[in-house]
Motif scaffolding. Structure first.
Motif, mmCIF file in Angstrom:
data_model
loop_
_atom_site.group_PDB
_atom_site.id
_atom_site.type_symbol
_atom_site.label_atom_id
_atom_site.label_comp_id
_atom_site.label_asym_id
_atom_site.label_seq_id
_atom_site.Cartn_x
_atom_site.Cartn_y
_atom_site.Cartn_z
ATOM 1 N N LEU A 26 0.846 -1.188 0.000
ATOM 2 C CA LEU A 26 0.000 0.000 0.000
ATOM 3 C C LEU A 26 0.889 1.249 0.000
ATOM 4 O O LEU A 26 1.802 1.361 0.820
ATOM 5 C CB LEU A 26 -0.916 0.022 1.232
ATOM 6 C CG LEU A 26 -2.037 -0.996 1.249
ATOM 7 C CD1 LEU A 26 -2.804 -0.911 2.563
ATOM 8 C CD2 LEU A 26 -2.984 -0.794 0.088
ATOM 9 N N TYR A 79 0.231 4.413 0.788
ATOM 10 C CA TYR A 79 0.057 5.319 1.921
ATOM 11 C C TYR A 79 -0.650 4.571 3.033
ATOM 12 O O TYR A 79 -1.670 3.941 2.816
ATOM 13 C CB TYR A 79 -0.764 6.548 1.540
ATOM 14 C CG TYR A 79 -0.112 7.367 0.462
ATOM 15 C CD1 TYR A 79 1.011 8.139 0.745
ATOM 16 C CD2 TYR A 79 -0.614 7.375 -0.823
ATOM 17 C CE1 TYR A 79 1.620 8.891 -0.238
ATOM 18 C CE2 TYR A 79 -0.003 8.133 -1.820
ATOM 19 C CZ TYR A 79 1.104 8.888 -1.520
ATOM 20 O OH TYR A 79 1.703 9.630 -2.492
ATOM 21 N N ASP A 80 -0.095 4.662 4.232
ATOM 22 C CA ASP A 80 -0.659 3.978 5.383
ATOM 23 C C ASP A 80 -0.942 5.020 6.457
ATOM 24 O O ASP A 80 -0.028 5.546 7.078
ATOM 25 C CB ASP A 80 0.339 2.934 5.902
ATOM 26 C CG ASP A 80 -0.173 2.200 7.106
ATOM 27 O OD1 ASP A 80 -1.399 2.099 7.264
ATOM 28 O OD2 ASP A 80 0.649 1.711 7.896
ATOM 29 N N GLN A 115 -8.728 7.626 -3.048
ATOM 30 C CA GLN A 115 -7.721 6.568 -3.017
ATOM 31 C C GLN A 115 -7.124 6.438 -1.615
ATOM 32 O O GLN A 115 -6.920 5.335 -1.117
ATOM 33 C CB GLN A 115 -6.619 6.837 -4.027
ATOM 34 C CG GLN A 115 -5.540 5.758 -4.014
ATOM 35 C CD GLN A 115 -4.361 6.093 -4.897
ATOM 36 O OE1 GLN A 115 -4.322 7.139 -5.525
ATOM 37 N NE2 GLN A 115 -3.400 5.198 -4.937
ATOM 38 N N LEU A 116 -6.862 7.575 -0.985
ATOM 39 C CA LEU A 116 -6.311 7.546 0.375
ATOM 40 C C LEU A 116 -7.296 6.923 1.360
ATOM 41 O O LEU A 116 -6.901 6.174 2.256
ATOM 42 C CB LEU A 116 -5.930 8.958 0.821
ATOM 43 C CG LEU A 116 -4.783 9.621 0.070
ATOM 44 C CD1 LEU A 116 -4.591 11.046 0.554
ATOM 45 C CD2 LEU A 116 -3.510 8.823 0.199
ATOM 46 N N ARG A 121 -9.599 4.644 0.584
ATOM 47 C CA ARG A 121 -9.605 3.197 0.302
ATOM 48 C C ARG A 121 -8.374 2.524 0.896
ATOM 49 O O ARG A 121 -8.466 1.443 1.484
ATOM 50 C CB ARG A 121 -9.662 2.940 -1.201
ATOM 51 C CG ARG A 121 -11.038 3.070 -1.803
ATOM 52 C CD ARG A 121 -11.096 2.506 -3.211
ATOM 53 N NE ARG A 121 -10.120 3.103 -4.101
ATOM 54 C CZ ARG A 121 -10.302 4.220 -4.810
ATOM 55 N NH1 ARG A 121 -11.446 4.855 -4.735
ATOM 56 N NH2 ARG A 121 -9.349 4.686 -5.589
ATOM 57 N N ASN A 122 -7.206 3.166 0.759
ATOM 58 C CA ASN A 122 -5.976 2.608 1.339
ATOM 59 C C ASN A 122 -6.088 2.495 2.849
ATOM 60 O O ASN A 122 -5.617 1.523 3.441
ATOM 61 C CB ASN A 122 -4.768 3.482 0.983
ATOM 62 C CG ASN A 122 -4.269 3.246 -0.412
ATOM 63 O OD1 ASN A 122 -4.672 2.307 -1.090
ATOM 64 N ND2 ASN A 122 -3.388 4.114 -0.865
ATOM 65 N N ASN A 123 -6.702 3.480 3.484
ATOM 66 C CA ASN A 123 -6.874 3.466 4.933
ATOM 67 C C ASN A 123 -7.752 2.289 5.360
ATOM 68 O O ASN A 123 -7.437 1.581 6.318
ATOM 69 C CB ASN A 123 -7.466 4.793 5.409
ATOM 70 C CG ASN A 123 -7.504 4.902 6.903
ATOM 71 O OD1 ASN A 123 -6.648 4.361 7.589
ATOM 72 N ND2 ASN A 123 -8.497 5.589 7.411
ATOM 73 N N GLN A 135 -8.332 -0.514 3.656
ATOM 74 C CA GLN A 135 -7.606 -1.761 3.392
ATOM 75 C C GLN A 135 -6.540 -1.999 4.448
ATOM 76 O O GLN A 135 -6.365 -3.122 4.927
ATOM 77 C CB GLN A 135 -6.944 -1.719 2.014
ATOM 78 C CG GLN A 135 -7.887 -1.901 0.863
ATOM 79 C CD GLN A 135 -7.163 -1.800 -0.475
ATOM 80 O OE1 GLN A 135 -6.103 -1.182 -0.576
ATOM 81 N NE2 GLN A 135 -7.744 -2.401 -1.485
ATOM 82 N N SER A 136 -5.831 -0.954 4.824
ATOM 83 C CA SER A 136 -4.778 -1.057 5.818
ATOM 84 C C SER A 136 -5.331 -1.531 7.160
ATOM 85 O O SER A 136 -4.766 -2.430 7.794
ATOM 86 C CB SER A 136 -4.088 0.293 5.977
ATOM 87 O OG SER A 136 -3.199 0.282 7.046
#
Length: 87
Positions: free
Chosen positions: A24, A26-27, A66-67, A69-71, A73-74
């Motif tokens: 990923l 960005y976490d 996108q950020l 969604r990454n959050n 998923q993380s």
């Protein structure tokens, strides 16, 4: 032998989840800061009991989504890894 295969399966799942987490870009939690009338995106993250903000770029809806969604998923991957470690 059944316990051995179960442990092997759990280690494999944990390794896969950890690899996906590392991929990923960005976490952290997205944050919008307004500076001089312009909006900028940052990522908030706790590192060794300190909260850090890392600059990502100028605000755009696609980047912000996108950020987010990454959050999500993380958080899910970290939860999965915790559950696997517990087992």
């Amino acid at each position: 032998m059944d316990k051995f295969s179960k442990i092997q399966e759990l280690l494999s799942k944990r390794g896969e989840s950890q690899a996906r987490l590392n991929l990923l870009p960005y976490d952290g939690t997205p944050e919008i800061k307004t500076i001089s009338g312009k909006q900028y995106l940052y990522i908030r993250k706790r590192v060794i009991n300190k909260i850090t903000s890392t600059y990502v770029g100028e605000f755009s809806d696609t980047l912000y989504n996108q950020l987010l969604r990454n959050n999500v998923q993380s958080k899910q991957l970290k939860k999965d890894i915790r559950l696997i470690n517990k087992e």
